[in-house]
Design an enzyme around this catalytic site. Structure first.
Site, PDB file in Angstrom:
ATOM      1  N   ASP A 157      35.262  77.698  18.655  1.00 44.85           N
ATOM      2  CA  ASP A 157      35.891  78.235  17.440  1.00 44.85           C
ATOM      3  C   ASP A 157      35.865  79.752  17.418  1.00 44.85           C
ATOM      4  OD1 ASP A 157      34.970  75.370  16.748  1.00 44.85           O
ATOM      5  OD2 ASP A 157      36.527  75.902  15.299  1.00 44.85           O
ATOM      6  N   GLY A 199      40.610  72.109  13.824  1.00 47.12           N
ATOM      7  CA  GLY A 199      40.595  72.558  15.216  1.00 47.12           C
ATOM      8  C   GLY A 199      41.084  74.002  15.231  1.00 47.12           C
ATOM      9  N   ALA A 200      40.366  74.857  15.960  1.00 49.02           N
ATOM     10  CA  ALA A 200      40.596  76.307  15.853  1.00 49.02           C
ATOM     11  C   ALA A 200      42.063  76.732  16.068  1.00 49.02           C
ATOM     12  CB  ALA A 200      39.655  77.035  16.805  1.00 49.02           C
ATOM     13  N   ASN A 222      30.834  76.511  18.379  1.00 49.45           N
ATOM     14  CA  ASN A 222      31.650  75.286  18.412  1.00 49.45           C
ATOM     15  C   ASN A 222      30.990  74.261  17.491  1.00 49.45           C
ATOM     16  OD1 ASN A 222      33.935  73.804  19.486  1.00 49.45           O
ATOM     17  ND2 ASN A 222      32.452  72.553  20.596  1.00 49.45           N
ATOM     18  N   LYS A 223      31.598  73.106  17.389  1.00 47.13           N
ATOM     19  CA  LYS A 223      31.124  72.058  16.486  1.00 47.13           C
ATOM     20  C   LYS A 223      29.624  71.828  16.611  1.00 47.13           C
ATOM     21  CE  LYS A 223      32.968  70.411  14.008  1.00 47.13           C
ATOM     22  NZ  LYS A 223      32.919  70.942  12.621  1.00 47.13           N
TER      23      LYS A 223
HETATM   24  O1  MRU Z   1      35.548  71.353  12.080  1.00 44.77           O
HETATM   25  P1  MRU Z   1      36.630  71.188  13.106  1.00 44.77           P
HETATM   26  O2  MRU Z   1      37.024  69.770  13.347  1.00 44.77           O
HETATM   27  O3  MRU Z   1      37.813  72.091  12.824  1.00 44.77           O
HETATM   28  O4  MRU Z   1      35.954  71.714  14.438  1.00 44.77           O
HETATM   29  C1  MRU Z   1      36.678  71.709  15.624  1.00 44.77           C
HETATM   30  C2  MRU Z   1      35.893  72.161  16.794  1.00 44.77           C
HETATM   31  O5  MRU Z   1      34.738  72.504  16.700  1.00 44.77           O
HETATM   32  C3  MRU Z   1      36.621  72.264  18.107  1.00 44.77           C
HETATM   33  O6  MRU Z   1      35.767  72.000  19.165  1.00 44.77           O
HETATM   34  C4  MRU Z   1      37.173  73.693  18.242  1.00 44.77           C
HETATM   35  O7  MRU Z   1      37.888  74.049  17.101  1.00 44.77           O
HETATM   36  C5  MRU Z   1      38.043  73.839  19.425  1.00 44.77           C
HETATM   37  S1  MRU Z   1      39.570  72.965  19.205  1.00 44.77           S
HETATM   38  C6  MRU Z   1      40.562  73.238  20.536  1.00 44.77           C
END
Ligand code: MRU
Length: 350
Positions: free
Chosen positions: A244, A52-53, A254-255
């Protein structure tokens, strides 16, 4: 209304070490891992024990301190020189979330600007990492409040769809998109969360539903390919996702799967919000085309648990993120308020 919200902190500093919730073991097991070196922290970020970012930014800040405290020199310049390769190891863990690079830069700036002895600089670095973590939690609460202002007013209680995990686990605590959802729940504005399972790593199924269950927030799990059907049925009143990296024009990485969700939301006239702290905005990049997209190990794609789901001889493509163009985003919700993507530049300090 009485809050039923629990407090989950993925990263804690205690007894001279960082303690991380091992997110790869949820929801089956809640365990914490103790991190005492920067190499262990880099590995924890890479393997997504912490993810998570905002959370990986905080983790990298503690990682930099863990590396700094091992440096044995009384020469200031030599100390600063030795910090750089440590920063480089932490930077090389994950490429897309800009919060990681932002937090490392903040730490390096603290090292450079702190006067006094090496011991005093080391103390300032730990203080800075703690501050980055504490500020992130406050920022998440502010994002939650800002989100309440822009959520649709009708119906009174909303069904909100979200993707991946953007909650306490992905931040210092509380969450960004899931923080808005928590605030909506706490103020009686939420009927139910729809959580995308989020292939291939299933952060929605494993982590978002876990957080909702902890907080007794009603949650329905759907697979990623069910979103259009749910919207057509009128089940979804708003979509809120995290980010992200957001570029100056308001494009948001984002994801993987977020982009298709935004297209589907547009097709059904469902508002699509991105919730993120301003540390996620990379004003140096003009558009989302410039965002580096992480590609991860294909086992994430072809293996479910320990079971292979396709024959030998298949090729794989496993990008972890995609970019949603600004024109598909209704508003970006930050700690300083919600804006349409085109107005994001007002927050630039460059
Ligand atoms: O690969 P990850 O689990 O680190 O990806 C996380 C995401 O894409 C979240 O949506 C993003 O980091 C925002 S978290 C507040």
């Amino acid at each position: 209304m009485t809050s039923t919200l629990t407090q989950v902190y993925p990263i804690i500093w205690e007894s001279d070490r960082a303690s991380l919730i091992d997110q790869t073991r949820l929801p089956d097991e809640y365990t914490r891992i103790e991190i005492t070196t920067y190499q262990q922290m880099a590995e924890a970020i890479k393997t997504m024990i912490v993810r998570g970012a905002p959370a990986i930014g905080i983790a990298a800040a503690y990682g930099l301190y863990l590396g700094a405290r091992e440096i044995q020199t009384s020469d200031r310049q030599e100390f600063l020189n030795q910090l750089e390769p440590i920063a480089q190891v932490l930077r090389a863990t994950r490429p897309t979330a800009v919060n990681l690079f932002w937090a490392i830069d903040q730490m390096l700036q603290t090292a450079t600007e702190t006067p006094g002895t090496i011991e005093e600089i080391k103390t300032a670095l730990l203080h800075k990492a703690n501050t980055i973590r504490e500020d992130d939690i406050k920022t998440c609460f502010a994002i939650g409040e800002a989100g309440l202002i822009v959520l649709p007013k009708i119906p009174e209680k909303l069904n909100i769809l979200t993707h991946c995990n953007t909650g306490s686990l992905a931040t210092g605590g509380y969450g960004t998109a899931l923080g808005v959802i928590r605030s909506a729940w706490n103020s009686g504005r939420l009927n139910r969360v729809y959580a995308d399972e989020t292939r291939p790593r299933l952060q929605g199924a494993k982590l978002t539903t876990w957080e909702c269950v902890q907080d007794q927030i009603p949650v329905t799990l759907i697979s990623d390919n069910m979103a259009a059907h749910c919207m057509k049925q009128g089940l979804i009143h708003a979509v809120i996702v995290g980010a992200d990296r957001i570029t100056a024009n308001g494009d948001a990485a984002n994801k993987i799967g977020t982009y298709s969700l935004a297209i589907v939301a547009k097709a059904h006239n469902v508002p699509f919000f991105v919730a993120a702290p301003l540390s996620t905005v990379d004003f140096k990049l003009a558009t989302g085309d410039e965002i580096p997209i992480e590609e991860r190990d294909p086992t994430e794609l072809y293996q479910v648990g320990t079971t292979r789901i396709c024959p030998e001889g298949v090729e794989f493509f496993n990008p972890a993120f995609d970019v949603t163009p600004a024109e598909l985003i209704t508003a970006i919700i930050t700690e300083k308020g919600a804006v349409i993507p085109g107005e994001l530049k007002q927050f630039s300090v460059i």
